[in-house]
Design a protein around this motif. Structure first.
Motif, PDB file in Angstrom:
ATOM      1  N   MET A 172      -6.585  23.715  -5.324  1.00 15.48           N
ATOM      2  CA  MET A 172      -7.011  22.322  -5.460  1.00 15.48           C
ATOM      3  C   MET A 172      -6.284  21.586  -6.580  1.00 15.48           C
ATOM      4  O   MET A 172      -6.329  20.370  -6.645  1.00 15.48           O
ATOM      5  CB  MET A 172      -8.529  22.253  -5.678  1.00 15.48           C
ATOM      6  N   ALA A 173      -5.598  22.304  -7.459  1.00 16.34           N
ATOM      7  CA  ALA A 173      -4.870  21.678  -8.568  1.00 16.34           C
ATOM      8  C   ALA A 173      -3.477  21.210  -8.170  1.00 16.34           C
ATOM      9  O   ALA A 173      -2.770  20.633  -8.996  1.00 16.34           O
ATOM     10  CB  ALA A 173      -4.774  22.653  -9.736  1.00 16.34           C
ATOM     11  N   GLY A 174      -3.085  21.442  -6.928  1.00 16.12           N
ATOM     12  CA  GLY A 174      -1.749  21.052  -6.481  1.00 16.12           C
ATOM     13  C   GLY A 174      -1.590  19.552  -6.350  1.00 16.12           C
ATOM     14  O   GLY A 174      -2.560  18.797  -6.312  1.00 16.12           O
ATOM     15  N   ARG A 177       0.836  -1.198   0.000  1.00 13.26           N
ATOM     16  CA  ARG A 177       0.000   0.000   0.000  1.00 13.26           C
ATOM     17  C   ARG A 177       0.867   1.242   0.000  1.00 13.26           C
ATOM     18  O   ARG A 177       1.852   1.327   0.703  1.00 13.26           O
ATOM     19  CB  ARG A 177      -0.907   0.031   1.231  1.00 13.26           C
ATOM     20  N   LYS A 178       0.465   2.202  -0.786  1.00 17.85           N
ATOM     21  CA  LYS A 178       1.161   3.490  -0.836  1.00 17.85           C
ATOM     22  C   LYS A 178       0.435   4.425   0.124  1.00 17.85           C
ATOM     23  O   LYS A 178      -0.748   4.694  -0.034  1.00 17.85           O
ATOM     24  CB  LYS A 178       1.113   4.038  -2.259  1.00 17.85           C
ATOM     25  N   VAL A 179       1.138   4.889   1.153  1.00 22.99           N
ATOM     26  CA  VAL A 179       0.523   5.773   2.138  1.00 22.99           C
ATOM     27  C   VAL A 179       0.689   7.209   1.654  1.00 22.99           C
ATOM     28  O   VAL A 179       1.702   7.841   1.899  1.00 22.99           O
ATOM     29  CB  VAL A 179       1.146   5.594   3.536  1.00 22.99           C
ATOM     30  N   THR A 180      -0.294   7.686   0.923  1.00 20.48           N
ATOM     31  CA  THR A 180      -0.239   9.050   0.418  1.00 20.48           C
ATOM     32  C   THR A 180      -1.657   9.579   0.230  1.00 20.48           C
ATOM     33  O   THR A 180      -2.591   8.813   0.041  1.00 20.48           O
ATOM     34  CB  THR A 180       0.541   9.132  -0.909  1.00 20.48           C
ATOM     35  N   LEU A 181      -1.765  10.862   0.303  1.00 22.64           N
ATOM     36  CA  LEU A 181      -3.060  11.507   0.085  1.00 22.64           C
ATOM     37  C   LEU A 181      -2.999  12.386  -1.154  1.00 22.64           C
ATOM     38  O   LEU A 181      -3.900  13.192  -1.385  1.00 22.64           O
ATOM     39  CB  LEU A 181      -3.417  12.367   1.308  1.00 22.64           C
ATOM     40  N   ASP A 182      -1.961  12.239  -1.957  1.00 21.18           N
ATOM     41  CA  ASP A 182      -1.716  13.119  -3.098  1.00 21.18           C
ATOM     42  C   ASP A 182      -2.975  13.365  -3.922  1.00 21.18           C
ATOM     43  O   ASP A 182      -3.648  12.435  -4.352  1.00 21.18           O
ATOM     44  CB  ASP A 182      -0.648  12.533  -4.019  1.00 21.18           C
ATOM     45  N   GLY A 183      -3.278  14.654  -4.125  1.00 21.17           N
ATOM     46  CA  GLY A 183      -4.371  15.040  -4.993  1.00 21.17           C
ATOM     47  C   GLY A 183      -5.767  14.950  -4.400  1.00 21.17           C
ATOM     48  O   GLY A 183      -6.723  15.400  -5.018  1.00 21.17           O
ATOM     49  N   LEU A 184      -5.916  14.388  -3.212  1.00 16.83           N
ATOM     50  CA  LEU A 184      -7.235  14.269  -2.594  1.00 16.83           C
ATOM     51  C   LEU A 184      -7.781  15.650  -2.243  1.00 16.83           C
ATOM     52  O   LEU A 184      -7.047  16.514  -1.779  1.00 16.83           O
ATOM     53  CB  LEU A 184      -7.140  13.438  -1.313  1.00 16.83           C
ATOM     54  N   ILE A 185      -9.076  15.861  -2.491  1.00 18.30           N
ATOM     55  CA  ILE A 185      -9.735  17.105  -2.095  1.00 18.30           C
ATOM     56  C   ILE A 185     -10.855  16.735  -1.135  1.00 18.30           C
ATOM     57  O   ILE A 185     -11.791  16.023  -1.501  1.00 18.30           O
ATOM     58  CB  ILE A 185     -10.282  17.868  -3.313  1.00 18.30           C
ATOM     59  N   LEU A 186     -10.727  17.203   0.105  1.00 18.46           N
ATOM     60  CA  LEU A 186     -11.679  16.892   1.166  1.00 18.46           C
ATOM     61  C   LEU A 186     -12.310  18.175   1.675  1.00 18.46           C
ATOM     62  O   LEU A 186     -11.598  19.125   2.009  1.00 18.46           O
ATOM     63  CB  LEU A 186     -10.958  16.178   2.319  1.00 18.46           C
ATOM     64  N   TYR A 187     -13.628  18.196   1.729  1.00 15.42           N
ATOM     65  CA  TYR A 187     -14.366  19.335   2.284  1.00 15.42           C
ATOM     66  C   TYR A 187     -15.058  18.834   3.545  1.00 15.42           C
ATOM     67  O   TYR A 187     -15.881  17.927   3.495  1.00 15.42           O
ATOM     68  CB  TYR A 187     -15.373  19.838   1.255  1.00 15.42           C
ATOM     69  N   LEU A 188     -14.698  19.405   4.690  1.00 15.92           N
ATOM     70  CA  LEU A 188     -15.218  18.989   5.983  1.00 15.92           C
ATOM     71  C   LEU A 188     -15.826  20.188   6.693  1.00 15.92           C
ATOM     72  O   LEU A 188     -15.161  21.206   6.863  1.00 15.92           O
ATOM     73  CB  LEU A 188     -14.086  18.401   6.840  1.00 15.92           C
ATOM     74  N   TYR A 189     -17.103  20.074   7.068  1.00 15.66           N
ATOM     75  CA  TYR A 189     -17.766  21.175   7.772  1.00 15.66           C
ATOM     76  C   TYR A 189     -18.465  20.657   9.012  1.00 15.66           C
ATOM     77  O   TYR A 189     -18.810  19.477   9.106  1.00 15.66           O
ATOM     78  CB  TYR A 189     -18.754  21.906   6.849  1.00 15.66           C
ATOM     79  N   GLY A 190     -18.661  21.543   9.973  1.00 13.25           N
ATOM     80  CA  GLY A 190     -19.324  21.169  11.209  1.00 13.25           C
ATOM     81  C   GLY A 190     -19.298  22.327  12.186  1.00 13.25           C
ATOM     82  O   GLY A 190     -18.661  23.354  11.934  1.00 13.25           O
ATOM     83  N   PRO A 191     -19.976  22.166  13.323  1.00 14.50           N
ATOM     84  CA  PRO A 191     -20.027  23.253  14.303  1.00 14.50           C
ATOM     85  C   PRO A 191     -18.647  23.519  14.916  1.00 14.50           C
ATOM     86  O   PRO A 191     -17.761  22.666  14.850  1.00 14.50           O
ATOM     87  CB  PRO A 191     -21.011  22.733  15.361  1.00 14.50           C
TER      88      PRO A 191
END
Length: 199
Positions: free
Chosen positions: A135-137, A7-21
């Motif tokens: 986000m293009a990074g 397994r390659k442990v990387t998050l490269d290129g992932l776009i995550l939007y997280l919202y909450g109180p």
């Protein structure tokens, strides 16, 4: 095959939007995304990293130009950041509006100098250009935002006046970021998550 693929442990290129109180742990979650392949950098629009227990790399973002400069530097300079976090988006959007107000010599968005639809068009263009560039990074982009609680009917429509509404009311958490600003992110996000407190 005789061997399993590693397994390659990387998050490269992932776009995550997280919202909450507020105070639910969004910033803490993002701070823990560091992998063996890179570090986490916060583009901190409200000083939230100061409350974290762990040490973090944080770039204070107090103006829209500071955000633009940070994004440019991420693309141009060598660095070891594998995750870039914007915290929170609503504050960043306010900086964008303030920037356009300054460009147009307006006190705020209600000032006639802001230019109504033309002013908002400039805000939208600035927002789309810079958020898309971030986000293009090659890094993972984590976009954090606050949420507000609203009352909705059984079909999910927002109830304008809760005092006069006679039907059953349900509560729902929605991001504080405007719909138009969210749309740019929602189109590109790989993951959209809502954080909440279990009461």
């Amino acid at each position: 095959p005789t061997q399993k693929k590693k397994r390659k442990v990387t998050l490269d290129g992932l776009i995550l939007y997280l919202y909450g109180p507020p105070m639910v742990g969004k910033t803490t979650f993002a701070a823990n995304l560091e992998t063996k392949n890179g570090k986490v950098l916060f583009l901190d629009c409200e000083g939230g990293t100061e409350r974290l227990e762990q040490e973090t790399y944080a770039q204070p973002v107090e103006t829209w130009q500071a955000f633009k400069d940070s994004v440019d530097a991420l693309h141009k300079e060598e660095h070891t950041f594998n995750v870039v976090v914007v915290d929170p988006l609503t504050d960043l959007r306010d900086l964008c509006v303030r920037h356009v107000c300054n460009l147009r010599g307006a006190q705020d968005e209600n000032d006639p100098k802001f230019g109504g639809f033309r002013g908002w068009g400039l805000v939208s263009s600035e927002w789309k250009t810079q958020i898309s560039k971030l986000m293009a990074g090659k890094w993972a982009t984590v976009l954090l935002d606050h949420a507000k609680q609203i009352g909705v009917d059984n079909k999910g429509n927002e109830i304008g006046n809760l005092d006069s509404y006679k039907g059953q009311v349900f509560t729902m958490q929605i991001p504080t970021l405007s719909k138009s600003a969210r749309f740019i992110i929602a189109k590109r996000a790989d993951v959209i998550m809502r954080a909440y407190k279990d009461s």
